[in-house]
Design a protein around this motif. Sequence first.
Motif, PDB file in Angstrom:
ATOM      1  N   THR A 154       2.122   1.887  -3.472  1.00 24.47           N
ATOM      2  CA  THR A 154       0.793   2.338  -4.309  1.00 24.47           C
ATOM      3  C   THR A 154       0.552   3.653  -3.912  1.00 24.47           C
ATOM      4  O   THR A 154       0.325   4.503  -5.085  1.00 24.47           O
ATOM      5  CB  THR A 154      -0.226   1.199  -3.906  1.00 24.47           C
ATOM      6  N   VAL A 155       0.492   3.955  -2.775  1.00 23.21           N
ATOM      7  CA  VAL A 155      -0.111   5.382  -2.414  1.00 23.21           C
ATOM      8  C   VAL A 155       1.098   6.347  -2.924  1.00 23.21           C
ATOM      9  O   VAL A 155       0.819   7.621  -3.492  1.00 23.21           O
ATOM     10  CB  VAL A 155      -0.065   5.465  -1.006  1.00 23.21           C
ATOM     11  N   LEU A 156       2.092   6.186  -2.770  1.00 20.90           N
ATOM     12  CA  LEU A 156       3.334   6.974  -3.380  1.00 20.90           C
ATOM     13  C   LEU A 156       3.562   7.175  -4.866  1.00 20.90           C
ATOM     14  O   LEU A 156       3.598   8.408  -5.344  1.00 20.90           O
ATOM     15  CB  LEU A 156       4.783   6.505  -2.910  1.00 20.90           C
ATOM     16  N   HIS A 209       0.864  -1.115   0.058  1.00 17.04           N
ATOM     17  CA  HIS A 209      -0.060  -0.137  -0.176  1.00 17.04           C
ATOM     18  C   HIS A 209       0.824   1.231   0.031  1.00 17.04           C
ATOM     19  O   HIS A 209       0.541   2.067  -0.704  1.00 17.04           O
ATOM     20  CB  HIS A 209      -1.117  -0.059   1.299  1.00 17.04           C
ATOM     21  N   ASP A 254       0.747   6.627  -6.755  1.00 15.65           N
ATOM     22  CA  ASP A 254      -0.457   7.552  -7.066  1.00 15.65           C
ATOM     23  C   ASP A 254      -0.268   9.121  -6.979  1.00 15.65           C
ATOM     24  O   ASP A 254      -0.725   9.644  -7.739  1.00 15.65           O
ATOM     25  CB  ASP A 254      -1.736   6.967  -6.292  1.00 15.65           C
ATOM     26  N   MET A 255       0.320   9.265  -5.606  1.00 18.27           N
ATOM     27  CA  MET A 255       0.611  10.426  -5.613  1.00 18.27           C
ATOM     28  C   MET A 255       1.210  11.474  -6.314  1.00 18.27           C
ATOM     29  O   MET A 255       1.196  12.505  -6.707  1.00 18.27           O
ATOM     30  CB  MET A 255       1.018  10.944  -4.004  1.00 18.27           C
ATOM     31  N   LEU A 256       2.639  10.788  -6.804  1.00 20.56           N
ATOM     32  CA  LEU A 256       3.517  11.228  -7.604  1.00 20.56           C
ATOM     33  C   LEU A 256       2.922  11.650  -9.089  1.00 20.56           C
ATOM     34  O   LEU A 256       2.872  12.596  -9.578  1.00 20.56           O
ATOM     35  CB  LEU A 256       4.673  10.357  -7.919  1.00 20.56           C
ATOM     36  N   GLU A 257       1.884  10.660  -9.495  1.00 19.04           N
ATOM     37  CA  GLU A 257       0.906  10.796 -10.610  1.00 19.04           C
ATOM     38  C   GLU A 257      -0.003  12.077 -10.480  1.00 19.04           C
ATOM     39  O   GLU A 257       0.166  12.656 -11.367  1.00 19.04           O
ATOM     40  CB  GLU A 257       0.013   9.453 -11.045  1.00 19.04           C
ATOM     41  N   HIS A 258      -0.526  12.040  -9.208  1.00 17.59           N
ATOM     42  CA  HIS A 258      -1.390  13.191  -8.982  1.00 17.59           C
ATOM     43  C   HIS A 258      -0.575  14.736  -9.304  1.00 17.59           C
ATOM     44  O   HIS A 258      -1.138  15.587  -9.822  1.00 17.59           O
ATOM     45  CB  HIS A 258      -2.076  13.356  -7.588  1.00 17.59           C
ATOM     46  N   ILE A 259       0.699  14.558  -8.578  1.00 15.78           N
ATOM     47  CA  ILE A 259       1.448  15.839  -8.706  1.00 15.78           C
ATOM     48  C   ILE A 259       1.871  15.979 -10.370  1.00 15.78           C
ATOM     49  O   ILE A 259       1.708  16.992 -10.542  1.00 15.78           O
ATOM     50  CB  ILE A 259       2.719  15.582  -7.912  1.00 15.78           C
TER      51      ILE A 259
END
Lengths: 109, 109
Positions: free
Chosen positions: B87-89, B84, B91-96
């Motif tokens: 995954t979270v890291l 997790h 996803d957040m990089l994608e968000h940024i």
Amino acid sequence: MNSTSQDETRIDDLAEVFRVMGDANRLRILVLVLDRPRPVADIAAAAGLSQSLVSHNLGRLRASRLVSAERRGKQVFYVAADQHVRTVLRDMLEHIGEVDRPGPPLGQA
Amino acid sequence: MNSTSQDETRIDDLAEVFRVMGDANRLRILVLVLDRPRPVADIAAAAGLSQSLVSHNLGRLRASRLVSAERRGKQVFYVAADQHVRTVLRDMLEHIGEVDRPGPPLGQA
DNA sequence: ATGTTATATGAACATTTGTTCAAATGAATG
DNA sequence: CATTCATTTGAACAAATGTTCATATAACAT
């Protein structure tokens, strides 16, 4: 894979986003607008927080682009920005749910 | 879907985890142990931080179960706790990464 | 036992942060 | 225009936080 200053900037931005999510009130607000847009006063009432505080926090959420705003007449509707936000929240809830289960293999932790 | 005190506790725990991730140094440390276990001194050297600070921060990361520790002789090896976190890291990089790209379609938002 | 290496812990300090209150902006309506 | 409703913004203060320094614990060696 050497460390560039680009990476450093990314780490800083990443930390900023997590810091914004690292507050219970902002998290509550974020959950409230997770699947549909809501006006500020509505959010404040649902969260049990003052309008001023909600507005401040929405400002920070918006600054990190975790939510987006749209004006409709006098009201401003806020909604979660994209799918990543929902995904991250779901993954983290799963992470928390994972309490030291004795369950499966026990490989390299 | 009414709000229970269970949900409140979850929100608080969730906020706590994000708060721990909301610091650039801790994030750097987390990335360093993302795919293989490393001893503390190694992490400190790679991150350019004092051993004391790294130990403090590893303590918080471990308290939120974002990393797990294993002792080997005098050294203690730390590694990211589960999938997790990765995954979270990601996803957040994608968000940024999603900066108002003028690129493709231009739908809503 | 003493010494050395690796990590953890506690106290103290400066800085950052969340919240409240008051005032300001913006949009609609009489 | 003035007034009302919805939201934003700024200043101020208390509370929380990150970092450093010094000390403690733990494991191994001599």
